[in-house]
Motif scaffolding. Structure first.
Motif, PDB file in Angstrom:
ATOM      1  N   UNK A  89       0.834  -1.201   0.000  1.00  0.00           N
ATOM      2  CA  UNK A  89       0.000   0.000   0.000  1.00  0.00           C
ATOM      3  C   UNK A  89       0.866   1.248   0.000  1.00  0.00           C
ATOM      4  N   UNK A  90       0.451   2.245  -0.759  1.00  0.00           N
ATOM      5  CA  UNK A  90       1.204   3.502  -0.823  1.00  0.00           C
ATOM      6  C   UNK A  90       0.292   4.615  -1.329  1.00  0.00           C
ATOM      7  N   UNK A  91       0.652   5.864  -1.071  1.00  0.00           N
ATOM      8  CA  UNK A  91      -0.149   6.975  -1.596  1.00  0.00           C
ATOM      9  C   UNK A  91      -0.212   6.920  -3.124  1.00  0.00           C
ATOM     10  N   UNK A  92      -1.361   7.307  -3.655  1.00  0.00           N
ATOM     11  CA  UNK A  92      -1.478   7.384  -5.108  1.00  0.00           C
ATOM     12  C   UNK A  92      -0.503   8.414  -5.665  1.00  0.00           C
ATOM     13  N   UNK A  93      -0.048   8.227  -6.896  1.00  0.00           N
ATOM     14  CA  UNK A  93       0.839   9.222  -7.511  1.00  0.00           C
ATOM     15  C   UNK A  93       0.224  10.622  -7.457  1.00  0.00           C
ATOM     16  N   UNK A  94       0.982  11.572  -6.963  1.00  0.00           N
ATOM     17  CA  UNK A  94       0.518  12.951  -6.860  1.00  0.00           C
ATOM     18  C   UNK A  94      -0.043  13.324  -5.508  1.00  0.00           C
ATOM     19  N   UNK A  95      -0.381  12.333  -4.677  1.00  0.00           N
ATOM     20  CA  UNK A  95      -0.965  12.634  -3.367  1.00  0.00           C
ATOM     21  C   UNK A  95       0.024  13.359  -2.466  1.00  0.00           C
ATOM     22  N   UNK A  96       1.238  12.871  -2.373  1.00  0.00           N
ATOM     23  CA  UNK A  96       2.205  13.526  -1.490  1.00  0.00           C
ATOM     24  C   UNK A  96       2.507  14.948  -1.957  1.00  0.00           C
ATOM     25  N   UNK A  97       2.538  15.157  -3.274  1.00  0.00           N
ATOM     26  CA  UNK A  97       2.726  16.517  -3.793  1.00  0.00           C
ATOM     27  C   UNK A  97       1.544  17.403  -3.420  1.00  0.00           C
ATOM     28  N   UNK A  98       0.345  16.843  -3.469  1.00  0.00           N
ATOM     29  CA  UNK A  98      -0.837  17.615  -3.081  1.00  0.00           C
ATOM     30  C   UNK A  98      -0.792  17.968  -1.601  1.00  0.00           C
ATOM     31  N   UNK A  99      -0.445  17.007  -0.753  1.00  0.00           N
ATOM     32  CA  UNK A  99      -0.378  17.290   0.687  1.00  0.00           C
ATOM     33  C   UNK A  99       0.663  18.364   0.982  1.00  0.00           C
ATOM     34  N   UNK A 100       1.803  18.294   0.312  1.00  0.00           N
ATOM     35  CA  UNK A 100       2.823  19.330   0.482  1.00  0.00           C
ATOM     36  C   UNK A 100       2.281  20.702   0.083  1.00  0.00           C
ATOM     37  N   UNK A 101       1.557  20.749  -1.042  1.00  0.00           N
ATOM     38  CA  UNK A 101       1.009  22.022  -1.527  1.00  0.00           C
ATOM     39  C   UNK A 101      -0.034  22.578  -0.564  1.00  0.00           C
ATOM     40  N   UNK A 102      -0.864  21.707  -0.002  1.00  0.00           N
ATOM     41  CA  UNK A 102      -1.870  22.164   0.961  1.00  0.00           C
ATOM     42  C   UNK A 102      -1.194  22.732   2.204  1.00  0.00           C
ATOM     43  N   UNK A 103      -0.196  22.035   2.705  1.00  0.00           N
ATOM     44  CA  UNK A 103       0.497  22.507   3.908  1.00  0.00           C
ATOM     45  C   UNK A 103       1.236  23.814   3.634  1.00  0.00           C
ATOM     46  N   UNK A 104       1.794  23.963   2.444  1.00  0.00           N
ATOM     47  CA  UNK A 104       2.465  25.215   2.083  1.00  0.00           C
ATOM     48  C   UNK A 104       1.483  26.369   2.082  1.00  0.00           C
ATOM     49  N   UNK A 105       0.257  26.095   1.692  1.00  0.00           N
ATOM     50  CA  UNK A 105      -0.785  27.135   1.668  1.00  0.00           C
ATOM     51  C   UNK A 105      -1.408  27.372   3.034  1.00  0.00           C
ATOM     52  N   UNK A 106      -1.005  26.607   4.017  1.00  0.00           N
ATOM     53  CA  UNK A 106      -1.578  26.761   5.349  1.00  0.00           C
ATOM     54  C   UNK A 106      -2.934  26.120   5.512  1.00  0.00           C
ATOM     55  N   UNK A 107      -3.252  25.184   4.631  1.00  0.00           N
ATOM     56  CA  UNK A 107      -4.526  24.480   4.712  1.00  0.00           C
ATOM     57  C   UNK A 107      -4.349  23.166   5.461  1.00  0.00           C
ATOM     58  N   UNK A 108      -5.313  22.835   6.292  1.00  0.00           N
ATOM     59  CA  UNK A 108      -5.290  21.558   6.995  1.00  0.00           C
ATOM     60  C   UNK A 108      -5.811  20.460   6.068  1.00  0.00           C
ATOM     61  N   UNK A 109      -5.423  19.229   6.367  1.00  0.00           N
ATOM     62  CA  UNK A 109      -5.986  18.092   5.653  1.00  0.00           C
ATOM     63  C   UNK A 109      -6.208  16.952   6.636  1.00  0.00           C
ATOM     64  N   UNK A 110      -7.144  16.092   6.288  1.00  0.00           N
ATOM     65  CA  UNK A 110      -7.454  14.973   7.169  1.00  0.00           C
ATOM     66  C   UNK A 110      -8.085  13.833   6.400  1.00  0.00           C
ATOM     67  N   UNK A 111      -8.450  12.803   7.135  1.00  0.00           N
ATOM     68  CA  UNK A 111      -8.984  11.575   6.557  1.00  0.00           C
ATOM     69  C   UNK A 111     -10.346  11.275   7.170  1.00  0.00           C
ATOM     70  N   UNK A 112     -11.299  10.923   6.315  1.00  0.00           N
ATOM     71  CA  UNK A 112     -12.600  10.426   6.772  1.00  0.00           C
ATOM     72  C   UNK A 112     -12.863   9.137   5.999  1.00  0.00           C
ATOM     73  N   UNK A 113     -12.833   8.018   6.692  1.00  0.00           N
ATOM     74  CA  UNK A 113     -12.920   6.714   6.049  1.00  0.00           C
ATOM     75  C   UNK A 113     -13.875   5.801   6.803  1.00  0.00           C
ATOM     76  N   UNK A 114     -14.407   4.819   6.106  1.00  0.00           N
ATOM     77  CA  UNK A 114     -15.195   3.786   6.772  1.00  0.00           C
ATOM     78  C   UNK A 114     -14.322   2.632   7.260  1.00  0.00           C
TER      79      UNK A 114
END
Length: 221
Positions: A89-114
């Motif tokens: 298992x691993x992050x989909x391609x582009x996910x880590x880049x997206x998380x980095x970009x969100x954090x650079x913008x000062x946006x929080x991110x989280x997970x909501x899963x079943x």
């Protein structure tokens, strides 16, 4: 159309944030082997990977939750999965880049899963994502999982934002239903585990995107 007030981006786990299908499929095939059945091909298992043990046991054994064998088979499957939770298992391609970009913008991110917390939390920890997430809402965090809006509302509160200030990404119809019920904008993650029978254009999402970084086009610059 940009969403100007977004303060947090929330993700479904299986099929949106993390490609867990290889390990879910491995556990299912281990179980099939135990019961004298041949392994299923990855491409057969993949579309069911977002549907958890219920979907995978339906695919692998033709079992439904009301079948007498289902509880024991479900527990056997979950034990096999727990022992093999992050082999591939691993992050989909582009996910880590997206998380980095969100954090650079000062946006929080989280997970909501079943996915139950007994799997969600170890998986995210192994992948070094648990401490970065502003919230992790698992399938047993609330009495009702998605498509009920309760997990979405809890996640928004943990992020210190109103539901309308959160953007949700998911690859299943119940993801969009949960977000809509919580008055939260949502994007369909088309890189996920969509089945050939799915019709995401009918789910009522804000948009459908093909790559994680496409998310940035919907956020204020």
């Amino acid at each position: 159309m940009r969403l100007e007030t977004i303060r947090a981006v929330l993700f479904d786990l299986d099929g949106t944030l993390i490609d867990t299908a290889p390990d879910l499929g491995h556990a299912l095939n281990l179980q099939r082997t135990r019961h004298g059945l041949a392994p299923l091909a990855d491409e057969v298992i993949r579309p069911q990977a977002s549907h958890g043990a219920r979907g995978l046991l339906g695919l692998g054994f033709g079992l439904h939750p009301d079948d007498a064998r289902f509880p024991a088979m479900r527990e056997e499957f979950l034990e096999l999965y727990a022992a093999n939770i992050c082999r591939h298992s691993k992050p989909f391609p582009g996910i880590l880049d997206l998380l980095d970009a969100l954090e650079t913008r000062g946006l929080k991110w989280g997970v909501v899963t079943n996915k139950p917390a007994r799997f969600t939390e170890p998986l995210l920890s192994i992948l070094d994502l648990a401490e970065r997430a502003a919230c992790i809402v698992s399938g047993d965090t609330c009495p009702q999982p998605k498509p009920h809006p309760a997990p979405m509302l809890v996640a928004a509160e943990l992020c210190g934002a109103a539901p309308s200030q959160c953007l949700y990404l998911g690859d299943a119809e119940r993801d969009i239903q949960a977000a809509t019920a919580a008055a939260m904008p949502a994007l369909v993650a088309a890189w996920g585990y969509l089945d050939a029978d799915d019709a995401p254009h009918t789910w009522g999402a804000h948009a459908e995107i093909r790559h994680p970084l496409d998310t940035l086009a919907y956020l204020a610059a």
